[in-house]
Design an enzyme around this catalytic site. Structure first.
Site, PDB file in Angstrom:
ATOM      1  N   GLY A 182      -4.533  -1.226  -6.905  1.00 54.98           N
ATOM      2  CA  GLY A 182      -3.882  -1.781  -8.353  1.00 54.98           C
ATOM      3  C   GLY A 182      -3.108  -1.897  -8.302  1.00 54.98           C
ATOM      4  O   GLY A 182      -2.435  -2.774  -6.937  1.00 54.98           O
TER       5      GLY A 182
ATOM      6  N   ARG B 263       3.588  -0.321  -8.356  1.00 52.67           N
ATOM      7  CA  ARG B 263       4.484   1.035  -8.619  1.00 52.67           C
ATOM      8  C   ARG B 263       3.150   1.651  -9.848  1.00 52.67           C
ATOM      9  O   ARG B 263       3.602   2.090 -10.420  1.00 52.67           O
ATOM     10  CB  ARG B 263       5.052   1.125 -10.520  1.00 52.67           C
ATOM     11  CG  ARG B 263       6.490   0.089  -8.692  1.00 52.67           C
ATOM     12  CD  ARG B 263       6.354   1.535  -7.951  1.00 52.67           C
ATOM     13  NE  ARG B 263       8.026   1.617  -6.555  1.00 52.67           N
ATOM     14  CZ  ARG B 263       7.707   1.630  -5.915  1.00 52.67           C
ATOM     15  NH1 ARG B 263       6.893   2.120  -5.329  1.00 52.67           N
ATOM     16  NH2 ARG B 263       8.622   1.654  -5.666  1.00 52.67           N
TER      17      ARG B 263
ATOM     18  N   SER C 124      -0.517   5.190  -3.264  1.00 52.12           N
ATOM     19  CA  SER C 124      -0.195   4.733  -2.801  1.00 52.12           C
ATOM     20  C   SER C 124       0.097   6.765  -2.757  1.00 52.12           C
ATOM     21  O   SER C 124      -1.008   7.777  -2.068  1.00 52.12           O
ATOM     22  CB  SER C 124       1.366   5.150  -1.909  1.00 52.12           C
ATOM     23  OG  SER C 124       1.596   3.244  -1.869  1.00 52.12           O
TER      24      SER C 124
ATOM     25  N   ALA D 110       1.784   2.643   8.871  1.00 56.64           N
ATOM     26  CA  ALA D 110       2.161   2.276   8.319  1.00 56.64           C
ATOM     27  C   ALA D 110       2.226   0.366   8.660  1.00 56.64           C
ATOM     28  O   ALA D 110       2.703   0.296   9.763  1.00 56.64           O
ATOM     29  CB  ALA D 110       3.979   2.837   8.470  1.00 56.64           C
TER      30      ALA D 110
ATOM     31  N   HIS E  30       8.777   6.897   0.783  1.00 58.33           N
ATOM     32  CA  HIS E  30       7.457   7.307   1.149  1.00 58.33           C
ATOM     33  C   HIS E  30       7.418   8.124   2.113  1.00 58.33           C
ATOM     34  O   HIS E  30       6.424   8.772   2.035  1.00 58.33           O
ATOM     35  CB  HIS E  30       6.603   5.621   1.986  1.00 58.33           C
ATOM     36  CG  HIS E  30       6.145   5.359   0.966  1.00 58.33           C
ATOM     37  ND1 HIS E  30       4.845   4.905   0.230  1.00 58.33           N
ATOM     38  CD2 HIS E  30       6.670   4.055  -0.077  1.00 58.33           C
ATOM     39  CE1 HIS E  30       4.722   4.000  -0.464  1.00 58.33           C
ATOM     40  NE2 HIS E  30       5.830   2.939  -0.693  1.00 58.33           N
TER      41      HIS E  30
END
EC number: 2.7.1.156
Length: 185
Positions: free
Chosen positions: A21, A24, A28, A46, A62
């Protein structure tokens, strides 16, 4: 590719899930929810580098957002090694392929053999892998060669991973849309 059975009910679990996507979009958060729904120890791989204050703040956000219950492995470039070393422990969440590709390109590495190695590694994994990647090719054509090369490489990488993925979801405004795979139960 061998698929794991769910310990309750015998249903076959997806092995490779790609969540893509825009920036924002909620990809995630959605990918984390998908990984949480899979059995076993959750491992967060990560790919970000904390090279400045803004990126350190993003990483901290995160970590706080996903909460406890994750083992973190930092793998800004050695994604294949991180996947292989963590296999068999439970679901892995890779966040994200876009930063991994950027890290490779900024180091002057040839991303294509790295992508081929990633696809080969995904095919041999025993535990599920949920990957996050940005969809970067839906905007204007960048005005410089490096940005165009990155946009093209990201599109090709996403296509290669999507081709072997059991499920692909595209997240828009926090809403996931199934692109590939079975309909959710």
């Amino acid at each position: 590719m061998e698929r794991a059975s769910h310990p309750q009910g015998g249903t076959v679990l997806p092995q490779i899930i790609l969540v893509t996507g825009g920036a924002r979009s909620g990809k995630s958060r959605h990918a984390e929810a998908r990984a949480r729904g899979l059995p076993g120890e959750r491992v967060y791989i990560a790919t970000a580098r904390a090279d400045d204050d803004e990126m350190r703040a993003r990483i901290a956000r995160h970590i706080a957002d996903r909460g406890d219950g994750w083992t973190t492995i930092e793998a800004p470039v050695d994604l294949v090694g991180a996947l292989d070393r963590s296999d068999g422990r439970g679901p892995r969440l890779v966040d994200c392929l876009t930063l991994w590709l950027s890290n490779l390109m900024l180091e002057g590495r040839d991303w294509e053999p790295e992508a081929a190695a990633l696809v080969a590694a995904l095919a041999r994994q025993k535990s599920p892998v949920v990957m996050v990647s940005n969809e970067v090719g839906m905007g204007i054509v960048p005005d410089n060669a490096l940005a165009r090369a990155f946009r093209d490489a990201q599109g090709w990488l996403n296509q290669r991973v999507a081709a072997i993925a059991d499920e692909v979801e595209f997240v828009v405004a926090g809403l996931p849309m199934r692109v590939k795979g079975p309909s959710p139960a």
